[in-house]
Design an enzyme around this catalytic site. Sequence first.
Site, PDB file in Angstrom:
ATOM      1  N   ASP A   1       0.931  -1.147   0.034  1.00  0.00           N
ATOM      2  CA  ASP A   1       0.088  -0.220   0.172  1.00  0.00           C
ATOM      3  C   ASP A   1       0.859   1.325  -0.102  1.00  0.00           C
ATOM      4  O   ASP A   1       2.041   1.526   0.249  1.00  0.00           O
ATOM      5  CB  ASP A   1      -0.914   0.028   1.484  1.00  0.00           C
ATOM      6  CG  ASP A   1      -1.536   0.945   1.107  1.00  0.00           C
ATOM      7  OD1 ASP A   1      -2.435   1.331   0.005  1.00  0.00           O
ATOM      8  OD2 ASP A   1      -2.497   0.849   1.976  1.00  0.00           O
TER       9      ASP A   1
ATOM     10  N   ARG B   1      -0.198   9.729 -10.357  1.00  0.00           N
ATOM     11  CA  ARG B   1       0.109   8.520  -9.276  1.00  0.00           C
ATOM     12  C   ARG B   1       0.228   6.901 -10.037  1.00  0.00           C
ATOM     13  O   ARG B   1       0.776   6.414  -9.604  1.00  0.00           O
ATOM     14  CB  ARG B   1      -1.614   8.205  -8.929  1.00  0.00           C
ATOM     15  CG  ARG B   1      -2.722   8.315 -10.032  1.00  0.00           C
ATOM     16  CD  ARG B   1      -4.158   8.266  -9.616  1.00  0.00           C
ATOM     17  NE  ARG B   1      -4.496   8.510 -10.360  1.00  0.00           N
ATOM     18  CZ  ARG B   1      -6.345   9.143 -10.525  1.00  0.00           C
ATOM     19  NH1 ARG B   1      -6.477   9.928  -9.646  1.00  0.00           N
ATOM     20  NH2 ARG B   1      -6.538   9.213 -11.899  1.00  0.00           N
TER      21      ARG B   1
ATOM     22  N   HIS C   1       2.531   3.395  -8.917  1.00  0.00           N
ATOM     23  CA  HIS C   1       2.276   2.271  -9.238  1.00  0.00           C
ATOM     24  C   HIS C   1       3.639   1.616  -9.925  1.00  0.00           C
ATOM     25  O   HIS C   1       4.055  -0.504 -10.085  1.00  0.00           O
ATOM     26  CB  HIS C   1       0.937   1.451 -10.179  1.00  0.00           C
ATOM     27  CG  HIS C   1      -0.452   2.486  -9.261  1.00  0.00           C
ATOM     28  ND1 HIS C   1       0.072   1.859  -7.975  1.00  0.00           N
ATOM     29  CD2 HIS C   1      -1.100   2.806  -9.715  1.00  0.00           C
ATOM     30  CE1 HIS C   1      -1.745   1.973  -7.623  1.00  0.00           C
ATOM     31  NE2 HIS C   1      -1.900   2.983  -8.519  1.00  0.00           N
TER      32      HIS C   1
ATOM     33  N   GLU D   1     -12.074  -4.935  -5.084  1.00  0.00           N
ATOM     34  CA  GLU D   1     -12.484  -3.257  -5.336  1.00  0.00           C
ATOM     35  C   GLU D   1     -11.772  -1.919  -5.646  1.00  0.00           C
ATOM     36  O   GLU D   1     -12.165  -0.886  -5.832  1.00  0.00           O
ATOM     37  CB  GLU D   1     -12.441  -2.826  -3.392  1.00  0.00           C
ATOM     38  CG  GLU D   1     -13.131  -3.985  -2.640  1.00  0.00           C
ATOM     39  CD  GLU D   1     -13.077  -4.963  -1.922  1.00  0.00           C
ATOM     40  OE1 GLU D   1     -11.988  -5.531  -2.421  1.00  0.00           O
ATOM     41  OE2 GLU D   1     -14.032  -5.901  -2.455  1.00  0.00           O
TER      42      GLU D   1
ATOM     43  N   LEU E   1      11.029 -21.227  -4.418  1.00  0.00           N
ATOM     44  CA  LEU E   1       9.902 -19.904  -3.674  1.00  0.00           C
ATOM     45  C   LEU E   1       8.827 -19.575  -4.381  1.00  0.00           C
ATOM     46  O   LEU E   1       8.614 -20.091  -5.813  1.00  0.00           O
ATOM     47  CB  LEU E   1      10.736 -18.604  -3.238  1.00  0.00           C
ATOM     48  CG  LEU E   1       9.508 -17.583  -3.441  1.00  0.00           C
ATOM     49  CD1 LEU E   1       9.568 -16.718  -1.774  1.00  0.00           C
ATOM     50  CD2 LEU E   1      10.108 -15.936  -4.150  1.00  0.00           C
TER      51      LEU E   1
ATOM     52  N   ARG F   1      -5.399  -1.672   8.526  1.00  0.00           N
ATOM     53  CA  ARG F   1      -6.882  -3.489   8.670  1.00  0.00           C
ATOM     54  C   ARG F   1      -5.949  -4.063   7.075  1.00  0.00           C
ATOM     55  O   ARG F   1      -5.767  -4.279   6.522  1.00  0.00           O
ATOM     56  CB  ARG F   1      -8.227  -1.758   7.884  1.00  0.00           C
ATOM     57  CG  ARG F   1      -7.344  -1.089   6.407  1.00  0.00           C
ATOM     58  CD  ARG F   1      -8.401  -0.302   6.094  1.00  0.00           C
ATOM     59  NE  ARG F   1      -8.008   0.557   5.152  1.00  0.00           N
ATOM     60  CZ  ARG F   1      -7.686   1.941   5.042  1.00  0.00           C
ATOM     61  NH1 ARG F   1      -8.526   2.795   6.263  1.00  0.00           N
ATOM     62  NH2 ARG F   1      -7.506   2.842   4.402  1.00  0.00           N
TER      63      ARG F   1
ATOM     64  N   GLU G   1       0.753 -13.100  12.309  1.00  0.00           N
ATOM     65  CA  GLU G   1       0.647 -12.415  12.895  1.00  0.00           C
ATOM     66  C   GLU G   1       1.286 -11.231  11.798  1.00  0.00           C
ATOM     67  O   GLU G   1       1.048 -11.240  10.820  1.00  0.00           O
ATOM     68  CB  GLU G   1       2.708 -12.534  13.114  1.00  0.00           C
ATOM     69  CG  GLU G   1       2.479 -13.746  14.215  1.00  0.00           C
ATOM     70  CD  GLU G   1       2.399 -13.176  15.254  1.00  0.00           C
ATOM     71  OE1 GLU G   1       2.131 -12.205  15.832  1.00  0.00           O
ATOM     72  OE2 GLU G   1       1.462 -14.425  16.461  1.00  0.00           O
TER      73      GLU G   1
HETATM   74  C1  FPP Z   1      -2.092   0.189  -3.470  1.00  0.00           C
HETATM   75  O1  FPP Z   1      -1.338   1.842  -3.192  1.00  0.00           O
HETATM   76  C2  FPP Z   1      -1.633  -0.668  -4.614  1.00  0.00           C
HETATM   77  C3  FPP Z   1      -2.026  -0.886  -5.653  1.00  0.00           C
HETATM   78  C4  FPP Z   1      -3.634  -0.722  -5.404  1.00  0.00           C
HETATM   79  C5  FPP Z   1      -1.764  -1.657  -6.591  1.00  0.00           C
HETATM   80  C6  FPP Z   1       0.001  -2.355  -6.075  1.00  0.00           C
HETATM   81  C7  FPP Z   1       0.427  -2.944  -7.146  1.00  0.00           C
HETATM   82  C8  FPP Z   1       1.332  -3.073  -7.258  1.00  0.00           C
HETATM   83  C9  FPP Z   1       2.792  -2.625  -6.695  1.00  0.00           C
HETATM   84  C10 FPP Z   1       2.402  -3.534  -8.987  1.00  0.00           C
HETATM   85  C11 FPP Z   1       2.580  -5.627  -8.492  1.00  0.00           C
HETATM   86  C12 FPP Z   1       2.494  -5.757 -10.225  1.00  0.00           C
HETATM   87  C13 FPP Z   1       2.458  -6.756 -10.687  1.00  0.00           C
HETATM   88  C14 FPP Z   1       3.739  -7.484 -11.479  1.00  0.00           C
HETATM   89  C15 FPP Z   1       0.599  -6.849 -10.798  1.00  0.00           C
HETATM   90  P1  FPP Z   1      -2.436   2.887  -3.572  1.00  0.00           P
HETATM   91  O2  FPP Z   1      -2.398   2.657  -4.748  1.00  0.00           O
HETATM   92  O3  FPP Z   1      -3.945   2.120  -2.635  1.00  0.00           O
HETATM   93  O4  FPP Z   1      -2.062   3.955  -2.826  1.00  0.00           O
HETATM   94  P2  FPP Z   1      -3.172   5.249  -1.697  1.00  0.00           P
HETATM   95  O5  FPP Z   1      -2.689   3.930  -0.438  1.00  0.00           O
HETATM   96  O6  FPP Z   1      -1.733   5.761  -1.404  1.00  0.00           O
HETATM   97  O7  FPP Z   1      -3.459   5.858  -2.595  1.00  0.00           O
END
Ligand code: FPP
Length: 256
Positions: A36, A49, A53, A83, A147, A210, A223
């Site tokens: 997150d 934004r 990602h 969601e 892994l 959460r 944990e």
């Molecule tokens: C949450 O942060 C993150 C996501 C919804 C996307 C997570 C995805 C990646 C880290 C890349 C995944 C990689 C592959 C190869 C599929 P947020 O967008 O909710 O950030 P915020 O809490 O700051 O709004």
Amino acid sequence: MLKRLFQSKGKADSREAARSSVDKKSVPEHVAIIMDGNRRWATEHGLPRVAGHHTGMNNVREITMAADRLGVHVLTLYAFSTENWKRPKDEVDYLMGLPQEFFPKMIGELEEKNVQVRMMGHRELLPEQTLQTVEEAVKRTEKNSGLVLNFAFNYGGRKEILHSVQKLMEDAAAGTVRADQLDESMFRQYLLSGDLPDPDLLIRTSGEIRLSNFMLWQLAYAELWFTEVFWPDFTEVHFQRAILDYQKRVRRYGGL
Ligand code: FPP
């Protein structure tokens, strides 16, 4: 140049020092991570934004390799929740495109490290190309014995449970299972996590405390470890700290 070399050597040394204090005999077998804070990271850096990602995706590589070095057996990453479809279309499209960048770039290294890729999620709604890319990576690595890198992609804990109950009811109607046979070990076979053990440790980055509909059944005795650090900034050293804290905990499973 020389200064940068010394700095990166310093970082490697501190990673090594922390790694050596992790007790290799009690490393959590399965670590699940809620990655997150990507968008907040981007905002802090004055970037769009999606750049958060993208950096977050690059960090998946770092943390996968760290998990492998630390001796974790299963790493589950929450990459897209049921969601997350509610987000703006351009952001959803971007997230759906990430596997097409990640896997072609990473597959060689994943194969070389004997990593087995899996996907835990619902196939419906996923763009054809995205699904195909993920399934190809799963297929190419299915015989690997190292892994397990398990992507929770289009995943929701409640949906998973409902879906499992539905399948169970179908089997009951077909006469292949009876109500009096149902126990936890039978039910878990209906879950999307299939034969994987439950996570021992759940990590969530970015200061949110959460579960956000993540592995609701499987996390019953995990944990929990939270950090303020945003996912793109989460490093192997943070990961080691989480494991060191985990190793200080006494897991009682409701007994003792
Ligand atoms: C949450 O942060 C993150 C996501 C919804 C996307 C997570 C995805 C990646 C880290 C890349 C995944 C990689 C592959 C190869 C599929 P947020 O967008 O909710 O950030 P915020 O809490 O700051 O709004």
